[in-house]
Design an enzyme around this catalytic site. Sequence first.
Site, PDB file in Angstrom:
ATOM      1  N   LYS A  33      37.723  38.454  36.299  1.00 44.06           N
ATOM      2  CA  LYS A  33      38.711  39.517  36.493  1.00 44.06           C
ATOM      3  C   LYS A  33      40.062  39.085  35.912  1.00 44.06           C
ATOM      4  O   LYS A  33      40.711  39.828  35.201  1.00 44.06           O
ATOM      5  CB  LYS A  33      38.820  39.806  37.997  1.00 44.06           C
ATOM      6  CG  LYS A  33      39.658  41.005  38.331  1.00 44.06           C
ATOM      7  CD  LYS A  33      39.560  41.315  39.814  1.00 44.06           C
ATOM      8  CE  LYS A  33      40.494  42.438  40.180  1.00 44.06           C
ATOM      9  NZ  LYS A  33      40.496  42.728  41.609  1.00 44.06           N
TER      10      LYS A  33
ATOM     11  N   GLU B 183      37.433  27.101  35.786  1.00 45.16           N
ATOM     12  CA  GLU B 183      36.011  26.770  35.571  1.00 45.16           C
ATOM     13  C   GLU B 183      35.418  27.647  34.466  1.00 45.16           C
ATOM     14  O   GLU B 183      34.686  27.178  33.590  1.00 45.16           O
ATOM     15  CB  GLU B 183      35.217  26.974  36.867  1.00 45.16           C
ATOM     16  CG  GLU B 183      35.562  26.027  38.001  1.00 45.16           C
ATOM     17  CD  GLU B 183      36.749  26.506  38.845  1.00 45.16           C
ATOM     18  OE1 GLU B 183      37.478  27.444  38.422  1.00 45.16           O
ATOM     19  OE2 GLU B 183      36.948  25.932  39.930  1.00 45.16           O
TER      20      GLU B 183
ATOM     21  N   GLY C 129      37.051  40.835  43.787  1.00 50.88           N
ATOM     22  CA  GLY C 129      35.972  40.041  43.203  1.00 50.88           C
ATOM     23  C   GLY C 129      34.716  40.055  44.047  1.00 50.88           C
ATOM     24  O   GLY C 129      33.605  40.243  43.538  1.00 50.88           O
ATOM     25  N   ARG C 130      34.863  39.885  45.357  1.00 54.25           N
ATOM     26  CA  ARG C 130      33.683  39.775  46.235  1.00 54.25           C
ATOM     27  C   ARG C 130      32.892  41.063  46.309  1.00 54.25           C
ATOM     28  O   ARG C 130      31.757  41.092  46.758  1.00 54.25           O
ATOM     29  CB  ARG C 130      34.121  39.424  47.663  1.00 54.25           C
ATOM     30  CG  ARG C 130      34.604  38.064  47.824  1.00 54.25           C
ATOM     31  CD  ARG C 130      35.865  38.047  48.646  1.00 54.25           C
ATOM     32  NE  ARG C 130      36.986  38.532  47.876  1.00 54.25           N
ATOM     33  CZ  ARG C 130      38.160  38.843  48.380  1.00 54.25           C
ATOM     34  NH1 ARG C 130      38.378  38.750  49.654  1.00 54.25           N
ATOM     35  NH2 ARG C 130      39.139  39.261  47.605  1.00 54.25           N
TER      36      ARG C 130
ATOM     37  N   GLU D 277      35.540  34.526  52.593  1.00 56.28           N
ATOM     38  CA  GLU D 277      36.773  34.659  51.803  1.00 56.28           C
ATOM     39  C   GLU D 277      37.556  35.871  52.294  1.00 56.28           C
ATOM     40  O   GLU D 277      38.778  35.866  52.317  1.00 56.28           O
ATOM     41  CB  GLU D 277      36.445  34.790  50.308  1.00 56.28           C
ATOM     42  CG  GLU D 277      37.686  34.707  49.430  1.00 56.28           C
ATOM     43  CD  GLU D 277      37.378  34.519  47.949  1.00 56.28           C
ATOM     44  OE1 GLU D 277      37.237  33.376  47.515  1.00 56.28           O
ATOM     45  OE2 GLU D 277      37.273  35.526  47.231  1.00 56.28           O
TER      46      GLU D 277
ATOM     47  N   HIS E  94      11.602  25.205  59.391  1.00 57.64           N
ATOM     48  CA  HIS E  94      11.222  23.803  59.207  1.00 57.64           C
ATOM     49  C   HIS E  94      12.415  22.951  58.821  1.00 57.64           C
ATOM     50  O   HIS E  94      12.269  21.788  58.469  1.00 57.64           O
ATOM     51  CB  HIS E  94      10.129  23.696  58.136  1.00 57.64           C
ATOM     52  CG  HIS E  94       8.836  24.300  58.589  1.00 57.64           C
ATOM     53  ND1 HIS E  94       7.873  23.579  59.258  1.00 57.64           N
ATOM     54  CD2 HIS E  94       8.374  25.567  58.512  1.00 57.64           C
ATOM     55  CE1 HIS E  94       6.851  24.379  59.538  1.00 57.64           C
ATOM     56  NE2 HIS E  94       7.138  25.594  59.105  1.00 57.64           N
TER      57      HIS E  94
ATOM     58  N   LYS F 207      43.820  25.046  44.228  1.00 55.90           N
ATOM     59  CA  LYS F 207      43.870  25.257  42.775  1.00 55.90           C
ATOM     60  C   LYS F 207      45.177  24.687  42.211  1.00 55.90           C
ATOM     61  O   LYS F 207      45.191  24.084  41.135  1.00 55.90           O
ATOM     62  CB  LYS F 207      43.816  26.756  42.444  1.00 55.90           C
ATOM     63  CG  LYS F 207      42.462  27.396  42.623  1.00 55.90           C
ATOM     64  CD  LYS F 207      42.503  28.851  42.141  1.00 55.90           C
ATOM     65  CE  LYS F 207      41.277  29.632  42.547  1.00 55.90           C
ATOM     66  NZ  LYS F 207      41.369  31.062  42.272  1.00 55.90           N
TER      67      LYS F 207
HETATM   68  O1  F6P Z   1      38.694  31.352  43.955  1.00 52.78           O
HETATM   69  C1  F6P Z   1      38.366  32.589  44.434  1.00 52.78           C
HETATM   70  C2  F6P Z   1      38.385  33.669  43.386  1.00 52.78           C
HETATM   71  O2  F6P Z   1      39.681  34.051  43.149  1.00 52.78           O
HETATM   72  C3  F6P Z   1      37.510  34.817  43.840  1.00 52.78           C
HETATM   73  O3  F6P Z   1      38.128  35.667  44.681  1.00 52.78           O
HETATM   74  C4  F6P Z   1      37.069  35.393  42.547  1.00 52.78           C
HETATM   75  O4  F6P Z   1      35.953  36.167  42.721  1.00 52.78           O
HETATM   76  C5  F6P Z   1      36.803  34.154  41.750  1.00 52.78           C
HETATM   77  O5  F6P Z   1      37.822  33.259  42.154  1.00 52.78           O
HETATM   78  C6  F6P Z   1      36.770  34.328  40.255  1.00 52.78           C
HETATM   79  O6  F6P Z   1      37.917  34.946  39.755  1.00 52.78           O
HETATM   80  P1  F6P Z   1      37.927  35.612  38.334  1.00 52.78           P
HETATM   81  O7  F6P Z   1      36.990  36.762  38.332  1.00 52.78           O
HETATM   82  O8  F6P Z   1      39.334  36.045  38.091  1.00 52.78           O
HETATM   83  O9  F6P Z   1      37.494  34.583  37.340  1.00 52.78           O
END
Ligand code: F6P
Length: 540
Positions: free
Chosen positions: A209, A215, A267-268, A354, A385, A500
């Site tokens: 987003k 990452e 995002g979620r 979250e 188990h 972060k």
């Molecule tokens: O670290 C949490 C977060 O901000 C989430 O809320 C989000 O879904 C994810 O990182 C990834 O964010 P982006 O879609 O901006 O890469």
Amino acid sequence: MSDPKVNEIPIWKRLAESAEKMNRPEKHLKHLIKEKNRLEMFSLKGGGMFYDFSRQRVDPAGLELLFELADKRNLLGQFTDMTNGQKINTTENRAALHTALRNFSESPVQVDGRDVMPDIRAVRDAIQLFAENVQARKITGSTGQAFKHVVVIGIGGSYLGTEFVAQALQALADKRIELHFLSNVDINDFGRIANRIDPETTLWIVISKSFTTAETTANTRQAYAYMQENGLDPAAHTLTVTSKGSPGDDPSNPVLDSFHMFDFVGGRYSVSSAVGGVPLSLFLGYDIFERFLKGAEEMDLHARTAPLRKNLPLVAALISIWNNNFLGYSTQAIIPYASPLSKLAPHIQQLNMERNGKSVTKDGDLLDIPAGVIIFGEPGTNAQHSFFQLAHQGRPFPIDFIGVINPQYDKFQSKSKGVSNHQELWSNLISQPKALALGKDDADRARYFPGNRPSATILLTDLSPENVGRLLSFYEARTVFEAFIWGTNPFDQFGVELGKTLATEIRQEIAARNEDAGHSFNDSDPIGKFYLDTFFAGKI
Ligand code: F6P
């Protein structure tokens, strides 16, 4: 005017008194479940699902108080405000309109006086067209070979929901396409995927987003380098899914195609947007993605229109608050007796933890009761188990059992002990909640089961795309209903920022050492310095 804190309204005290009574011996679940019409009174059918809460530690008086709480907090009104596009995400001044993504009605949904539905439909149409062109081999890799691998680069909300749905519906997938998820920045993940794919037949989908997530940026760099090393132009093998105006939405950086997500979808909640839509349509076909959306739409409508007492996600949210704030359980397990749902718990973990892991109300007051619970889960019978010893005799935690009546694969019917595998699975699904509730007395204390351990059972007829959508929407609605009760904002996530920021400082230190081998870590705190020195030493 700000709302009163939930624990300061009179009903909260009455609920606490009612919960106190649940500790009396006569309120043990072994007695409650024998009460007349217990299952009829404590179960609901709606939105295509069955929800049984007869084995929760609640009695009719407690339930009535919970309905009063729901009424006082105007849960249905708040849900309607959300679906109508009101800016209920107050800290970020945004609407929260994941429900609009699966709204197939003709009605407009307005944000700032503008109907957002035409944009949503346009993105859906673009996804369909793209997926159909790939499936028809009209869009291929740059060397003319059909795409066989799709690698999704994205993390958190830009990954978990899609993985859950892809796994749940894998039985329906286009066998010609393998879907891979590259979320973690761990190079082991990149290496594992690089070992399985073939560059000429691979399509990369970068989903972010913000398009600034460290990452995702790092993994995209690796993917671009990998394509270039293999003589391919990354622009011909990469798609982006991002928000309008993000750094990834830059026409000077060409890609095969680009799909927008919207600032009014967190995002979620974004699996119903292009985030899920693009990879799932490639993997499963657009029609299956749309069926999934339509199932979610049905549960959205149920959540918005069913009265308090008949509303599945709302009642589930009340039970969750009861367990958390009144009975003191801080954990919740999700145990699907269906392996295709194995990624449900990790997805709901992010969605709920979250969203609801908060300590401040939307009015900025400190919340002096715990919000959010620790969610975890594994499919049954594997879970039995693994950690069910604790569930039965150790620290109790409420469980959502999920049963699917008809499996996706029905042609394997060998019997063991007189039953098929699926019947064996169901024997366990039926017996575990019962054992947890009843317990068992035994003079040998090692073999004593205290019982009185709460659970709910959710049933689905099968794992059709519609039912997977219904299940997703159920958990999404339950999550926001919980937040509406606490008065927290379930749409921001500032809690992930501090870590972060600190990672940025450490990254700068590491980059400085990469540039200058003589760079010391003396400016770091002693513990940080130890780890940095050890890391660069290459051994303990
Ligand atoms: O670290 C949490 C977060 O901000 C989430 O809320 C989000 O879904 C994810 O990182 C990834 O964010 P982006 O879609 O901006 O890469």
